[in-house]
Design a protein around this motif. Structure first.
Motif, mmCIF file in Angstrom:
data_model
loop_
_atom_site.group_PDB
_atom_site.id
_atom_site.type_symbol
_atom_site.label_atom_id
_atom_site.label_comp_id
_atom_site.label_asym_id
_atom_site.label_seq_id
_atom_site.Cartn_x
_atom_site.Cartn_y
_atom_site.Cartn_z
ATOM 1 N N GLN A 35 88.239 84.059 11.130
ATOM 2 C CA GLN A 35 88.981 83.625 9.945
ATOM 3 C C GLN A 35 90.040 82.585 10.309
ATOM 4 O OE1 GLN A 35 88.405 84.117 6.697
ATOM 5 N NE2 GLN A 35 86.544 85.080 7.461
ATOM 6 N N THR A 36 90.673 82.755 11.452
ATOM 7 C CA THR A 36 91.681 81.786 11.891
ATOM 8 C C THR A 36 91.044 80.435 12.174
ATOM 9 O OG1 THR A 36 93.032 83.569 12.809
ATOM 10 C CG2 THR A 36 93.500 81.333 13.580
ATOM 11 N N ALA A 37 89.905 80.429 12.855
ATOM 12 C CA ALA A 37 89.209 79.168 13.158
ATOM 13 C C ALA A 37 88.755 78.473 11.878
ATOM 14 C CB ALA A 37 88.024 79.423 14.081
ATOM 15 N N ILE A 38 88.241 79.231 10.927
ATOM 16 C CA ILE A 38 87.817 78.662 9.642
ATOM 17 C C ILE A 38 89.023 78.078 8.912
ATOM 18 C CG2 ILE A 38 86.949 79.254 7.336
ATOM 19 C CD1 ILE A 38 85.056 81.274 8.802
ATOM 20 N N SER B 192 94.630 92.856 21.952
ATOM 21 C CA SER B 192 94.685 94.161 22.591
ATOM 22 C C SER B 192 93.718 95.082 21.861
ATOM 23 C CB SER B 192 96.100 94.730 22.525
ATOM 24 O OG SER B 192 96.093 96.064 22.999
ATOM 25 N N LEU B 193 92.649 95.464 22.535
ATOM 26 C CA LEU B 193 91.637 96.308 21.889
ATOM 27 C C LEU B 193 92.044 97.779 21.864
ATOM 28 C CD1 LEU B 193 88.353 94.624 23.153
ATOM 29 C CD2 LEU B 193 89.703 94.161 21.093
ATOM 30 N N SER B 194 93.236 98.077 22.365
ATOM 31 C CA SER B 194 93.763 99.430 22.191
ATOM 32 C C SER B 194 94.474 99.539 20.845
ATOM 33 C CB SER B 194 94.714 99.807 23.332
ATOM 34 O OG SER B 194 95.837 98.966 23.335
ATOM 35 N N GLU B 195 94.744 98.383 20.216
ATOM 36 C CA GLU B 195 95.409 98.356 18.910
ATOM 37 C C GLU B 195 94.459 98.088 17.758
ATOM 38 O OE1 GLU B 195 98.557 95.500 19.172
ATOM 39 O OE2 GLU B 195 99.441 96.469 20.923
ATOM 40 N N MET B 196 93.302 97.523 18.050
ATOM 41 C CA MET B 196 92.298 97.218 17.018
ATOM 42 C C MET B 196 90.931 97.223 17.659
ATOM 43 S SD MET B 196 92.615 93.048 16.501
ATOM 44 C CE MET B 196 94.124 93.159 15.621
ATOM 45 N N SER B 197 89.899 97.308 16.827
ATOM 46 C CA SER B 197 88.536 97.289 17.360
ATOM 47 C C SER B 197 88.135 95.847 17.709
ATOM 48 C CB SER B 197 87.552 97.857 16.334
ATOM 49 O OG SER B 197 87.379 96.943 15.258
ATOM 50 N N TYR B 198 87.095 95.741 18.523
ATOM 51 C CA TYR B 198 86.592 94.409 18.873
ATOM 52 C C TYR B 198 86.140 93.673 17.612
ATOM 53 C CZ TYR B 198 83.669 90.713 20.690
ATOM 54 O OH TYR B 198 83.118 89.475 20.937
ATOM 55 N N ASP B 199 85.474 94.374 16.700
ATOM 56 C CA ASP B 199 85.004 93.748 15.457
ATOM 57 C C ASP B 199 86.167 93.209 14.626
ATOM 58 O OD1 ASP B 199 82.362 94.227 16.113
ATOM 59 O OD2 ASP B 199 82.227 96.073 14.931
ATOM 60 N N GLU B 200 87.274 93.948 14.565
ATOM 61 C CA GLU B 200 88.454 93.474 13.837
ATOM 62 C C GLU B 200 89.055 92.238 14.504
ATOM 63 O OE1 GLU B 200 90.300 97.592 11.962
ATOM 64 O OE2 GLU B 200 90.625 97.153 14.085
ATOM 65 N N PRO C 281 85.572 73.763 2.658
ATOM 66 C CA PRO C 281 85.408 75.197 2.913
ATOM 67 C C PRO C 281 83.982 75.698 2.699
ATOM 68 C CG PRO C 281 87.278 74.808 1.437
ATOM 69 C CD PRO C 281 86.598 73.497 1.641
ATOM 70 N N ASP C 282 83.249 75.057 1.809
ATOM 71 C CA ASP C 282 81.878 75.495 1.528
ATOM 72 C C ASP C 282 80.896 75.137 2.638
ATOM 73 O OD1 ASP C 282 82.700 76.544 -0.924
ATOM 74 O OD2 ASP C 282 82.309 74.662 -1.974
ATOM 75 N N THR C 283 81.296 74.268 3.557
ATOM 76 C CA THR C 283 80.379 73.842 4.616
ATOM 77 C C THR C 283 80.778 74.334 6.007
ATOM 78 O OG1 THR C 283 81.552 71.758 5.051
ATOM 79 C CG2 THR C 283 79.860 71.726 3.329
ATOM 80 N N VAL C 284 81.924 74.992 6.120
ATOM 81 C CA VAL C 284 82.413 75.427 7.440
ATOM 82 C C VAL C 284 81.555 76.564 7.976
ATOM 83 C CG1 VAL C 284 84.358 76.405 8.712
ATOM 84 C CG2 VAL C 284 84.765 74.687 6.942
ATOM 85 N N GLN C 285 81.163 76.420 9.240
ATOM 86 C CA GLN C 285 80.371 77.433 9.937
ATOM 87 C C GLN C 285 80.987 77.692 11.302
ATOM 88 O OE1 GLN C 285 76.257 76.373 10.291
ATOM 89 N NE2 GLN C 285 76.109 75.648 8.193
ATOM 90 N N ILE C 286 80.770 78.881 11.814
ATOM 91 C CA ILE C 286 81.201 79.207 13.172
ATOM 92 C C ILE C 286 80.224 78.533 14.132
ATOM 93 C CG2 ILE C 286 81.567 81.047 14.857
ATOM 94 C CD1 ILE C 286 83.624 81.000 12.553
ATOM 95 N N MET C 287 80.770 77.753 15.066
ATOM 96 C CA MET C 287 79.934 77.013 16.010
ATOM 97 C C MET C 287 79.806 77.734 17.349
ATOM 98 S SD MET C 287 79.283 74.670 13.916
ATOM 99 C CE MET C 287 78.316 73.521 14.842
ATOM 100 N N THR C 288 80.913 78.239 17.867
ATOM 101 C CA THR C 288 80.872 78.936 19.154
ATOM 102 C C THR C 288 81.807 80.134 19.150
ATOM 103 O OG1 THR C 288 82.619 77.544 20.104
ATOM 104 C CG2 THR C 288 80.359 76.833 20.476
ATOM 105 N N ILE C 289 81.407 81.142 19.904
ATOM 106 C CA ILE C 289 82.236 82.331 20.123
ATOM 107 C C ILE C 289 82.168 82.655 21.609
ATOM 108 C CG2 ILE C 289 82.524 84.792 19.676
ATOM 109 C CD1 ILE C 289 81.143 84.346 16.978
ATOM 110 N N GLU C 290 83.332 82.861 22.197
ATOM 111 C CA GLU C 290 83.427 83.259 23.602
ATOM 112 C C GLU C 290 84.410 84.398 23.704
ATOM 113 O OE1 GLU C 290 84.226 80.660 27.238
ATOM 114 O OE2 GLU C 290 83.996 79.212 25.609
ATOM 115 N N LEU D 83 87.466 90.064 16.433
ATOM 116 C CA LEU D 83 86.535 88.951 16.244
ATOM 117 C C LEU D 83 86.627 88.400 14.828
ATOM 118 C CD1 LEU D 83 84.359 87.146 17.442
ATOM 119 C CD2 LEU D 83 82.673 88.894 16.817
ATOM 120 N N ALA D 84 86.720 89.278 13.838
ATOM 121 C CA ALA D 84 86.846 88.836 12.447
ATOM 122 C C ALA D 84 88.132 88.032 12.250
ATOM 123 C CB ALA D 84 86.818 90.037 11.502
#
Length: 105
Positions: free
Chosen positions: A59-62, A44-52, A72-81, A54-55
């Motif tokens: 962090q959850t995906a990682i 709900s973007l009325s409760e938090m910003s889009y950047d928050e 953990p040293d090699t994990v990268q974000i592969m896709t965002i939708e 997304l962050a």
């Protein structure tokens, strides 16, 4: 050369042959592939910003990838939708993130 007919193709009247040990190739690829984790969550973007939001999703995906056995040293974000959900209240958006990394040694 040790080839065997493909039963699925034969059912359709198509001639096809698979190379020897082709049934093992997928298992080898899976064993050598990266370890991944993903999240699909409505924010709900009325409760938090889009950047928050997304962050949090990143962090959850990682965390999921590391929990599954990724280094953990090699994990990268592969896709965002992200998909805005106009039919839901609170300026909701669905965020999907996939992270992957090498297997922890």
């Amino acid at each position: 050369m040790g080839e065997r007919p493909d039963a699925g193709a034969a059912a359709w009247g198509i001639r096809s042959h698979s190379p020897p040990h082709s049934d093992s190739a997928n298992a080898i690829g899976a064993a050598l592939g990266d370890i991944s984790g993903d999240v699909e969550k409505v924010y709900s973007l009325s409760e938090m910003s889009y950047d928050e939001a997304l962050a949090d999703a990143k962090q959850t995906a990682i965390r999921e990838a590391v929990h599954a056995g990724a280094d953990p040293d090699t994990v990268q974000i592969m896709t965002i939708e992200d998909v805005p959900l106009a039919y839901m209240p609170g300026n909701a958006t669905l965020i999907k993130v996939k992270a992957a990394g090498e297997i922890k040694k």
